[in-house]
Scaffold this active site. Structure first.
Site, mmCIF file in Angstrom:
data_model
loop_
_atom_site.group_PDB
_atom_site.id
_atom_site.type_symbol
_atom_site.label_atom_id
_atom_site.label_comp_id
_atom_site.label_asym_id
_atom_site.label_seq_id
_atom_site.Cartn_x
_atom_site.Cartn_y
_atom_site.Cartn_z
ATOM 1 N N HIS A 191 0.729 -1.277 -0.033
ATOM 2 C CA HIS A 191 0.040 0.214 0.023
ATOM 3 C C HIS A 191 0.960 1.315 0.106
ATOM 4 C CE1 HIS A 191 -3.186 -2.669 1.261
ATOM 5 N NE2 HIS A 191 -4.077 -1.682 0.916
ATOM 6 N N ASN A 221 8.155 -4.288 3.760
ATOM 7 C CA ASN A 221 6.546 -4.099 3.885
ATOM 8 C C ASN A 221 6.312 -4.434 5.284
ATOM 9 O OD1 ASN A 221 3.933 -3.633 3.307
ATOM 10 N ND2 ASN A 221 3.541 -5.464 2.620
#
Length: 363
Positions: A191, A221
């Protein structure tokens, strides 16, 4: 639960593609038709040579331009000349329906050589809870921006994550990422505007659009970057509000595309402005498993990436890298917030005592 594709302040408007220059293909076609026609039989050899040269030059120029448009990665030679300002591209008109996500309602701009390179095939997208500038060449966002408030973060904490990754159908097929691009790629679907920042189900659903996703190293991440996101939300809780621009950078001489289509960023960044302190800083981290990061200024971010994340801020604020908190996990964030609350109560108590003393002295 049925989710509308877009809700509230979302808009179907996108940054229009620049008009294509059709003159060169027509010139090539005209020359080829001429060479294939009976007329050229009566043309002198010198004239034929000139026509052939024109065709060759036109083809070469067209191919070179196409190659340059696809070259988002910045070489070391380009980086050395980044200080030379070539252009500034603004997108305020394209983000009219989601300008509240920006500092003083002013969208990030693209500047310098790298900004000029990034500006090819970009489209502005408004989502519930954030704004995104998407690159049709990289098939990733260049950045996503959002206004984080204490209330928004509190609301986001009540939601249970519900994955709904999907292609962004507002983008042309040739410019958007598909789920198949990420399958067995070795990269996470990272994201840009975090799912954890989204205050309601519609905003959470919007955050899973692949227009808000970039290929991200899995270790990056799930560790340092997740902890940077938590630290940013903690700042919003401490200071009532922050403005955030999260994005990617393409630095270095090598590049990789997953699925042969989606460009892998070399770095991720998160620019944070704290209005109550009139201060800003940027987390800048390589897209790898090292867990490393830097705190840099907004101006340095613009020099490195071609993205001026918060152009409405004064130069004094953009030049100084505010000391942002270290990345933290959830337990560390809770301790920070408890300490902040304790300090707030202590400050309140001290203020109350001072008020009483001053009142008695005046009596």
């Amino acid at each position: 639960m049925t989710h509308p594709a877009y809700h509230g302040h979302m808009t179907d408007s996108v940054t229009p593609m620049p008009p294509k220059n059709h003159s060169k293909p027509f010139a090539i076609a005209a020359c080829l038709i001429f060479l294939a026609s009976p007329v050229h039989a009566t043309t002198s050899p010198q004239a034929l040579e000139e026509i052939g040269s024109t065709v060759s030059t036109t083809i070469k120029k067209t191919l070179i331009k196409s190659t340059e448009r696809d070259q988002l990665y910045q070489s070391s030679a380009d980086e050395a000349q980044q200080g030379i300002s070539i252009s500034v591209q603004s997108f305020d008109d394209e983000f009219v329906d989601c300008r509240d996500q920006f500092v003083e309602q002013t969208a990030p701009t693209l500047v310098g050589r790298q900004g000029e390179r990034l500006s090819a095939m970009v489209r502005a997208l408004c989502f519930e809870g954030f704004a995104t500038l998407h690159s049709g060449i990289a098939r990733t966002p260049l950045w996503s921006a959002s206004h984080l408030t204490k209330a928004r973060v509190r609301d986001a904490r009540t939601l249970v994550r519900s994955d709904s990754f999907r292609p962004e159908l507002r983008l042309p097929a040739g410019e958007r990422a598909e789920l198949a691009d990420y399958r067995r790629s070795g990269f996470d679907r990272g994201h840009i505007a975090p799912n954890g920042d989204m205050p309601n189900p519609d905003a959470q659903y919007a955050s899973f659009s692949l227009a808000n996703i970039a290929p991200q190293n899995g270790e990056h991440n799930r560790n340092v970057w997740r902890h940077i996101e938590i630290a940013t939300r903690t700042l919003a809780m401490q200071h009532d509000e922050v403005f955030v621009v999260t994005g990617v950078a393409f630095l270095g001489n090598t590049s990789e595309r997953i699925g042969g289509r989606v460009l892998v960023p070399s770095h991720f960044f998160k620019a944070v402005y704290i209005p109550s302190l009139s201060a800003a800083g940027v987390y800048f981290s390589p897209n790898d498993s090292t867990g490393s990061y830097q705190i840099i200024s907004l101006d340095e971010l613009a020099e490195r990436t071609g993205i001026n994340a918060m152009p409405a801020l004064s130069k004094d604020i953009r030049q100084i890298a505010h000391t942002l908190p270290q990345p933290m996990n959830e337990a560390q964030a809770e301790r920070v917030l408890l300490d902040s609350q304790s300090k707030s109560w202590l400050q309140f108590a001290i203020s109350a005592v001072r008020y009483v003393v001053e009142f008695l002295n005046r009596a």
